[in-house]
Design a protein around this motif. Structure first.
Motif, PDB file in Angstrom:
ATOM      1  N   ALA A   1       5.411  12.714  -1.898  1.00 28.89           N
ATOM      2  CA  ALA A   1       5.081  11.334  -1.540  1.00 28.89           C
ATOM      3  C   ALA A   1       3.581  11.082  -1.633  1.00 28.89           C
ATOM      4  N   MET A   2       2.760  12.042  -1.195  1.00 26.60           N
ATOM      5  CA  MET A   2       1.312  11.880  -1.273  1.00 26.60           C
ATOM      6  C   MET A   2       0.840  11.774  -2.720  1.00 26.60           C
ATOM      7  N   VAL A   3       1.440  12.570  -3.600  1.00 28.90           N
ATOM      8  CA  VAL A   3       1.066  12.521  -5.021  1.00 28.90           C
ATOM      9  C   VAL A   3       1.416  11.160  -5.617  1.00 28.90           C
ATOM     10  N   VAL A   4       2.602  10.654  -5.296  1.00 28.15           N
ATOM     11  CA  VAL A   4       3.023   9.352  -5.814  1.00 28.15           C
ATOM     12  C   VAL A   4       2.096   8.250  -5.303  1.00 28.15           C
ATOM     13  N   VAL A   5       1.774   8.285  -4.022  1.00 19.41           N
ATOM     14  CA  VAL A   5       0.868   7.279  -3.451  1.00 19.41           C
ATOM     15  C   VAL A   5      -0.505   7.355  -4.108  1.00 19.41           C
ATOM     16  N   ALA A   6      -0.984   8.571  -4.345  1.00 17.25           N
ATOM     17  CA  ALA A   6      -2.289   8.742  -5.002  1.00 17.25           C
ATOM     18  C   ALA A   6      -2.265   8.163  -6.410  1.00 17.25           C
ATOM     19  N   LEU A   7      -1.188   8.408  -7.149  1.00 16.05           N
ATOM     20  CA  LEU A   7      -1.084   7.879  -8.510  1.00 16.05           C
ATOM     21  C   LEU A   7      -1.030   6.352  -8.501  1.00 16.05           C
ATOM     22  N   VAL A   8      -0.251   5.778  -7.590  1.00 14.26           N
ATOM     23  CA  VAL A   8      -0.166   4.319  -7.492  1.00 14.26           C
ATOM     24  C   VAL A   8      -1.536   3.734  -7.146  1.00 14.26           C
ATOM     25  N   SER A   9      -2.264   4.375  -6.237  1.00 13.34           N
ATOM     26  CA  SER A   9      -3.584   3.895  -5.848  1.00 13.34           C
ATOM     27  C   SER A   9      -4.567   3.958  -7.015  1.00 13.34           C
ATOM     28  N   VAL A  10      -4.511   5.046  -7.788  1.00 14.23           N
ATOM     29  CA  VAL A  10      -5.404   5.186  -8.945  1.00 14.23           C
ATOM     30  C   VAL A  10      -5.096   4.111  -9.987  1.00 14.23           C
ATOM     31  N   VAL A  11      -3.813   3.854 -10.234  1.00 13.81           N
ATOM     32  CA  VAL A  11      -3.434   2.809 -11.189  1.00 13.81           C
ATOM     33  C   VAL A  11      -3.922   1.447 -10.712  1.00 13.81           C
ATOM     34  N   PHE A  12      -3.772   1.182  -9.430  1.00 11.66           N
ATOM     35  CA  PHE A  12      -4.246  -0.092  -8.878  1.00 11.66           C
ATOM     36  C   PHE A  12      -5.753  -0.236  -9.033  1.00 11.66           C
ATOM     37  N   LEU A  13      -6.505   0.815  -8.740  1.00  7.28           N
ATOM     38  CA  LEU A  13      -7.958   0.766  -8.883  1.00  7.28           C
ATOM     39  C   LEU A  13      -8.360   0.553 -10.346  1.00  7.28           C
ATOM     40  N   ALA A  14      -7.633   1.193 -11.273  1.00 13.26           N
ATOM     41  CA  ALA A  14      -7.939   1.017 -12.695  1.00 13.26           C
ATOM     42  C   ALA A  14      -7.668  -0.420 -13.140  1.00 13.26           C
ATOM     43  N   LEU A  15      -6.555  -0.989 -12.685  1.00 15.25           N
ATOM     44  CA  LEU A  15      -6.251  -2.379 -13.033  1.00 15.25           C
ATOM     45  C   LEU A  15      -7.272  -3.335 -12.439  1.00 15.25           C
ATOM     46  N   ASN A  16      -7.717  -3.056 -11.219  1.00 15.22           N
ATOM     47  CA  ASN A  16      -8.718  -3.908 -10.596  1.00 15.22           C
ATOM     48  C   ASN A  16     -10.047  -3.828 -11.346  1.00 15.22           C
ATOM     49  N   ALA A  17     -10.443  -2.615 -11.761  1.00 14.04           N
ATOM     50  CA  ALA A  17     -11.683  -2.462 -12.528  1.00 14.04           C
ATOM     51  C   ALA A  17     -11.592  -3.204 -13.858  1.00 14.04           C
ATOM     52  N   ARG A  18     -10.415  -3.145 -14.472  1.00  6.69           N
ATOM     53  CA  ARG A  18     -10.228  -3.870 -15.742  1.00  6.69           C
ATOM     54  C   ARG A  18     -10.313  -5.373 -15.512  1.00  6.69           C
TER      55      ARG A  18
END
Length: 294
Positions: free
Chosen positions: A271-288
């Motif tokens: 669960a922690m890995v999945v949450v980390a991946l979702v958070s990284v994707v969100f941060l990347a989309l926000n930066a874009r």
């Protein structure tokens, strides 16, 4: 001698003094965070024995976890519920933070912030029980709606995703309001005036200036709300009646009633890995998004 001079120069620097000042607290915090996480990670690779843990490295726990359709369904539900709670919380928090920053006078802001923190005066568990009273079959909300003649029979509001989302949104609202408020406070008001002087409407000024500059606070609010809610155990248990378990409830079931700590640890790490991946994707989309606004 040269190394000694370099060391003396570093020791006398302002940055070194700051790091030295916070290092005891930072080291203690890292130890308290790292020790449990490393323990959970180690347990996830062990085998479960009868009333004991067999310390043999294996990937069976992770294979069993990800091959279990129940785990995948509960994890998906947890992600969707957390996303819903995050959306509701941030969507309601932004207008409140905007009102505090742009409408409330400076001398009254501290009073409003004080009022926002009032829910923290009581235990989180008590607040969850209060929502159970409010949303119950014979609760405050049904009683009020029946008294006004809006409904004839009580509505079933407990043991639903909506009830869980509302309870969690209320619990985490201050965590979303405060970071957004801080970002809005940092915005130079002359930029907004310049936009309106150039003929931009208030809405376009908000979309082109205010919102992009407030995005760091919005991102902080999203992460602060999303990450804890996906691991919330109390609210799904009490408000959901145990009928809508989330991943934290699954971990608790493995750790305590079933006494299978390696499996529970594997679920927690997954669960922690999945949450980390979702958070990284969100941060990347926000930066874009922010790059596209420039």
């Amino acid at each position: 001698m040269e190394l000694r001079q370099i060391w003396e120069r570093i020791r006398r620097s302002e940055a070194f003094g700051g790091y030295a000042l916070v290092s005891p607290t930072a080291s203690y915090a890292m130890l308290m965070l790292a020790a449990p996480l490393l323990t959970i990670l180690a347990y996830s690779f062990f085998k479960d024995g009868y009333l004991t843990i067999v310390r043999e490295v294996t990937f069976e726990n992770y294979i069993a976890t990800w091959s279990d359709p129940i785990f995948r369904a509960i994890l998906l539900r947890s992600l969707l519920v957390s996303a819903l709670v995050t959306f509701i919380t941030v969507a309601l928090a932004f207008p409140v933070a905007y009102f505090l920053s742009f409408v409330v006078k400076s001398e009254h802001k501290s009073r409003w912030l004080f009022l926002i923190t009032i829910p923290f005066w009581t235990s989180y568990l008590i607040r969850v029980f209060l929502w159970k009273v409010i949303l119950g079959y014979n609760g405050v909300l049904n009683f009020g709606l029946e008294g006004l003649g809006i409904i004839d029979d009580p509505l079933r509001m407990l043991n639903t995703v909506g009830a869980i989302a509302v309870t969690l949104a209320h619990a985490y609202a201050p965590f979303a309001i405060l970071p957004i408020f801080v970002s809005l406070e940092k915005i130079d008001r002359s930029l907004l005036e310049a936009g309106q002087d150039l003929g931009e409407s208030k809405l376009r000024t908000f979309m082109r200036v205010t919102l992009p500059l407030a995005m760091p606070g919005v991102v902080g609010a999203v992460l602060i709300v999303f990450i804890p809610t996906i691991g919330d155990y109390v609210t799904p248990e009490l408000i959901g009646g145990g009928k809508l378990p989330m991943v934290a409830n699954m971990i608790q079931a493995q750790m305590l009633p079933l006494d299978n700590k390696p499996m529970g640890s594997a679920i927690a790490v997954s669960a922690m890995v999945v949450v980390a991946l979702v958070s990284v994707v969100f941060l990347a989309l926000n930066a874009r998004y922010l790059r596209g606004r420039k």
